[in-house]
Design a protein around this motif. Structure first.
Motif, short mmCIF file in Angstrom:
data_model
loop_
_atom_site.label_atom_id
_atom_site.label_comp_id
_atom_site.label_asym_id
_atom_site.label_seq_id
_atom_site.Cartn_x
_atom_site.Cartn_y
_atom_site.Cartn_z
N ASP A 31 -35.21 -52.35 -4.84
CA ASP A 31 -34.91 -53.56 -4.05
C ASP A 31 -33.50 -53.49 -3.46
O ASP A 31 -33.27 -53.90 -2.31
CB ASP A 31 -35.04 -54.81 -4.91
CG ASP A 31 -36.49 -55.12 -5.28
OD1 ASP A 31 -37.40 -54.55 -4.64
OD2 ASP A 31 -36.71 -55.92 -6.20
N LEU A 32 -32.55 -52.96 -4.24
CA LEU A 32 -31.18 -52.84 -3.74
C LEU A 32 -31.08 -51.72 -2.70
O LEU A 32 -30.30 -51.83 -1.74
CB LEU A 32 -30.23 -52.56 -4.90
CG LEU A 32 -30.03 -53.70 -5.90
CD1 LEU A 32 -29.11 -53.27 -7.03
CD2 LEU A 32 -29.48 -54.93 -5.19
N GLY A 51 -29.95 -54.10 5.58
CA GLY A 51 -28.74 -54.85 5.93
C GLY A 51 -27.89 -54.19 6.99
O GLY A 51 -27.00 -54.84 7.55
N CYS A 93 -27.48 -45.48 0.73
CA CYS A 93 -28.44 -46.56 0.49
C CYS A 93 -29.05 -46.45 -0.91
O CYS A 93 -29.21 -47.46 -1.62
CB CYS A 93 -29.55 -46.54 1.53
SG CYS A 93 -29.06 -47.03 3.19
N GLN A 104 -32.26 -53.26 0.37
CA GLN A 104 -31.26 -54.23 0.84
C GLN A 104 -30.14 -53.51 1.58
O GLN A 104 -29.68 -53.97 2.64
CB GLN A 104 -30.70 -55.00 -0.35
CG GLN A 104 -29.66 -56.04 0.01
CD GLN A 104 -29.19 -56.82 -1.22
OE1 GLN A 104 -29.99 -57.31 -2.00
NE2 GLN A 104 -27.89 -56.90 -1.40
N ASN A 105 -29.68 -52.39 1.03
CA ASN A 105 -28.64 -51.61 1.70
C ASN A 105 -29.11 -51.14 3.07
O ASN A 105 -28.37 -51.21 4.06
CB ASN A 105 -28.27 -50.40 0.85
CG ASN A 105 -27.39 -50.75 -0.33
OD1 ASN A 105 -26.76 -51.80 -0.36
ND2 ASN A 105 -27.35 -49.86 -1.31
#
Length: 262
Positions: free
Chosen positions: A167-168, A175, A196, A171-172
């Protein structure tokens, strides 16, 4: 040999001591030659699979796995292995983009490969979509379209850093969609995709302070020519040089200049 050397005499290079980062030193200290090229990101061009160095003529519809002729590397920082691309330790086979899609999960790190071209890296999102740095822009594209018949693989474990949660990772990647050259701090697709996934500032250009105590050692494993070691002051410098070596086809010349074996 003469023609090959003539082709590279305009390049600047420095001789660097190349101690074995494993700590198992040889009696003699070898010297490696590092070449520094202009700052250019690779393009996902329109070459066909037969131009990409595969061991046989491939139809993009074929699923794989296939073998491709590649240089192998390992890299160390402070005697710790941080990167490994060695056929003896991992599966370096590649697959068609269509087959690769059946293997991917969101947040996976993908690599599209071709001989004499720096590999193109991307983060898999879902439904054939990947996020990547291309032509100075972070964008979302179809994996099937950007592959241009090239084959690829998942390289989640190529770097030995601890990965972020998927998920992170997403997000990276998401974004930064739409950012262009003036707004980004990565010089190539690999550095962006790896950042990422791992979130380490060292993947950014200028992301780490140079220190005499911290050096990166890139070991270039050449078939029949031993292992050649180059030293760099930052991870980003090491990545850029390795990719330029891949793209330039200069490694055979490098081995001849170095001479000797480890």
């Amino acid at each position: 040999m003469g023609n090959q050397l003539d082709r590279i005499t305009h390049l600047n290079y420095s001789e660097l001591p190349t101690g074995d980062p494993s700590g198992l030193e040889k009696d003699e200290l070898r010297v490696g030659v590092a070449y520094f090229f202009s700052d250019e990101e690779e393009e996902v061009d329109d070459r066909t699979p037969s131009d990409c160095g595969f061991t046989k003529e491939l139809n993009p519809a074929e699923e794989g796995p296939f073998s491709v002729s590649e240089v192998e590397y390992s890299a160390f920082c402070c005697q710790e292995c941080i990167f490994s691309k060695l056929r003896e330790n991992e599966d370096l086979n590649v697959y068609s983009a269509k087959t690769l899609l059946t293997m991917c999960k969101p947040g996976d790190l993908l690599e599209l490969v071709a001989t004499a071209q720096a590999p193109h890296w991307a983060i898999y999102e879902q439904d054939d979509r990947v996020i990547h740095l291309h032509k100075g822009e972070i964008r979302k594209d179809s994996l099937l379209e950007i592959s241009n018949g090239r084959h690829g693989r998942i390289v989640n474990n190529r770097y030995r850093y601890r990965p972020l949660h998927p998920d992170l990772v997403m997000q990276n990647a998401v974004g930064h969609l739409g950012l262009s050259s003036e707004e980004i701090c990565w010089t190539n697709a690999e550095s962006f995709a790896a950042w990422c996934r791992f979130g380490k500032r060292e993947f950014k250009a200028g992301g780490e302070a140079h220190s005499a105590q911290q050096q990166y050692f890139l070991k270039v494993h050449l078939s029949g020519s031993g292992v050649h070691t180059l030293v760099f002051r930052s991870l980003e410098d090491m990545i850029r040089e390795r990719r330029r070596v891949d793209a330039s086809g200069i490694l055979k010349e490098l081995s001849l200049v170095n001479g000797g074996k480890e």
